[in-house]
Design a protein around this motif. Structure first.
Motif, mmCIF file in Angstrom:
data_model
loop_
_atom_site.group_PDB
_atom_site.id
_atom_site.type_symbol
_atom_site.label_atom_id
_atom_site.label_comp_id
_atom_site.label_asym_id
_atom_site.label_seq_id
_atom_site.Cartn_x
_atom_site.Cartn_y
_atom_site.Cartn_z
ATOM 1 N N PHE A 267 -1.473 11.098 -10.515
ATOM 2 C CA PHE A 267 -1.139 11.729 -9.182
ATOM 3 C C PHE A 267 -2.201 12.598 -8.583
ATOM 4 O O PHE A 267 -2.737 13.396 -9.161
ATOM 5 N N VAL A 268 -2.468 12.341 -7.302
ATOM 6 C CA VAL A 268 -3.516 12.885 -6.455
ATOM 7 C C VAL A 268 -2.738 13.958 -5.430
ATOM 8 O O VAL A 268 -2.967 15.087 -5.390
ATOM 9 N N GLU A 269 -1.991 13.389 -4.725
ATOM 10 C CA GLU A 269 -1.096 13.947 -3.541
ATOM 11 C C GLU A 269 -0.010 13.402 -2.919
ATOM 12 O O GLU A 269 0.039 11.971 -3.041
ATOM 13 N N LEU A 270 0.996 14.043 -2.554
ATOM 14 C CA LEU A 270 2.100 13.348 -1.865
ATOM 15 C C LEU A 270 1.747 13.527 -0.111
ATOM 16 O O LEU A 270 1.789 14.456 0.249
ATOM 17 N N THR A 286 11.281 7.935 2.802
ATOM 18 C CA THR A 286 9.813 7.291 2.496
ATOM 19 C C THR A 286 8.803 7.964 2.195
ATOM 20 O O THR A 286 8.640 9.196 3.205
ATOM 21 N N ALA A 287 8.093 8.007 1.117
ATOM 22 C CA ALA A 287 7.054 8.757 0.422
ATOM 23 C C ALA A 287 5.715 7.907 0.577
ATOM 24 O O ALA A 287 5.759 6.744 -0.049
ATOM 25 N N THR A 288 4.629 8.660 0.987
ATOM 26 C CA THR A 288 3.539 7.823 0.738
ATOM 27 C C THR A 288 2.639 8.586 -0.207
ATOM 28 O O THR A 288 2.333 10.033 -0.020
ATOM 29 N N VAL A 289 2.369 7.992 -1.271
ATOM 30 C CA VAL A 289 1.636 8.798 -2.467
ATOM 31 C C VAL A 289 0.100 8.279 -2.713
ATOM 32 O O VAL A 289 -0.069 7.211 -2.542
ATOM 33 N N VAL A 290 -0.703 9.137 -2.957
ATOM 34 C CA VAL A 290 -2.131 8.955 -3.361
ATOM 35 C C VAL A 290 -1.997 8.883 -4.930
ATOM 36 O O VAL A 290 -2.068 9.827 -5.312
ATOM 37 N N TRP A 291 -2.552 7.780 -5.383
ATOM 38 C CA TRP A 291 -2.843 7.512 -6.841
ATOM 39 C C TRP A 291 -4.207 7.633 -7.148
ATOM 40 O O TRP A 291 -5.294 7.332 -6.460
ATOM 41 N N GLY A 292 -4.518 8.295 -8.350
ATOM 42 C CA GLY A 292 -5.683 8.101 -8.883
ATOM 43 C C GLY A 292 -5.997 6.676 -9.714
ATOM 44 O O GLY A 292 -5.045 6.716 -10.785
#
Length: 345
Positions: A267-270, A286-292
């Motif tokens: 997990f990087v950030e929401l 609705t959530a946009t997530v940044v994955w590593g």
């Protein structure tokens, strides 16, 4: 003895009770007067009044025929209007055809994967791989002159045009470089032996361009609920990336079991969170997530390597979560892929 002459009277002679010109009149010798009415009337023979029923039955049948004719005419017009094929569009697959579309598509898919990939240094290898799809008299390279190279992938079924029970044109979609294209393959089916063969030269066509995505209005957001949900959802996605079942259950609604990635991502950030104003204690957010994304080599994002492929990357993903409020806390009831974006994806 004198013989008495027998005279035959002509009924047409004046004065004789001849036939009346008006049947049923009183001077008609064959006139049958109607039976007297009342209790003392004798029951005579039926006077034929039932003929009226026959007339009504005939009328009913006639109107029924008219209704059937009108309904069939309207239905025929409707079927002609809705059954027309759009000019230039693919032909509809006949449901009554005996052509095996599924097996033909599998055959054409394998053929396309071989046909669309060639390299001059491996020409003989390509010819050998094409042989199982071609008739005996076909050119080994099926039109390729043996020079240059081409690479294609992502071969997928696109359309099938049934010609008859033995012939069809199967169209496959494929990707070559930065272009999405189509390949039409004519195939013949031998029903007796259950075999297929490419029956003509294939044709490469440009694929349709992407559809224009119209803009949609953004729903009214609940900013207070968004602030309330941001921290617990960030913690949830951390646990979701790690796949720790015990940690995930802290954020799951009662009776719900959630599975995570098990460390496949970090997990990087929401990045974004959209909470609609309507919904009360149950909200679909609705959530946009940044994955590593790990590189696979074990290198970190701080690696000094000059090869970008050895660095850990980042990937943005959007999710739709059903959140329920129990007491003063929000819990995740369900998580799945997000619907269409309000702006650009």
């Amino acid at each position: 003895m004198a013989r008495r002459a027998a005279l035959q009277r002509d009924p047409r002679i004046t004065g004789d009770p001849g036939l009346s010109a008006y049947p049923g009149s009183l001077d008609d010798p064959e006139f049958d007067p109607p039976p007297a009415r009342g209790r003392g009337a004798s029951r005579g023979r039926w006077s034929g009044g039932g003929g009226r029923w026959l007339v009504w039955i005939g009328r009913v049948i006639l109107w029924a025929l008219i209704v059937v004719i009108v309904v069939n005419g309207v239905r025929a017009i409707f079927e002609r209007a809705t059954g027309q094929t759009v000019a230039g569009g693919p032909s509809a697959v006949s449901t009554g055809s005996g052509f095996p579309v599924g097996r033909a598509t599998s055959f054409a898919s394998q053929f396309a994967a071989v046909y669309l990939n060639f390299d001059a240094v491996r020409a003989s290898e390509r010819a050998a791989r094409l042989a199982p799809y071609l008739p005996d008299a076909a050119e080994p390279q099926l039109g390729w002159d043996g020079l240059g190279r081409m690479a294609a992938g992502a071969v997928q079924p696109y359309d099938t045009e049934i010609i008859d029970d033995q012939n069809a044109v199967v169209t496959m979609a494929f990707q070559a470089g930065d272009r999405r294209q189509l390949l039409s393959v004519p195939v013949y089916y031998d029903a007796g032996k259950g075999r297929f063969v490419v029956s003509g030269r294939p044709g490469i066509l440009p694929a349709p361009s992407p559809a224009n995505l119209p803009a949609v209005a953004a729903p009214e957001s609940d900013e207070a609920a968004e602030q309330e949900l941001r921290t617990p959802l960030a913690d949830f996605f951390k646990a979701y990336a790690a796949g720790n079942t015990v940690s995930l259950q802290r954020y799951a609604a009662a009776g719900v079991t959630l599975d995570g990635f098990g460390g496949a991502f970090t997990f990087v950030e929401l990045k974004d969170l959209d909470v609609p104003l309507v919904g009360g204690a149950t909200r679909e957010v609705t959530a946009t997530v940044v994955w590593g994304v790990p590189s696979g080599s074990g290198a970190s994002t701080d690696s000094a390597s000059s090869d970008p492929g050895e660095m850990n990357g980042k990937l943005e993903q959007s999710y739709r979560l059903t959140m329920v409020k129990q007491g003063d806390k929000w819990f995740v009831k369900d998580i799945r892929g997000a619907k269409r974006s309000v702006g650009n994806p």
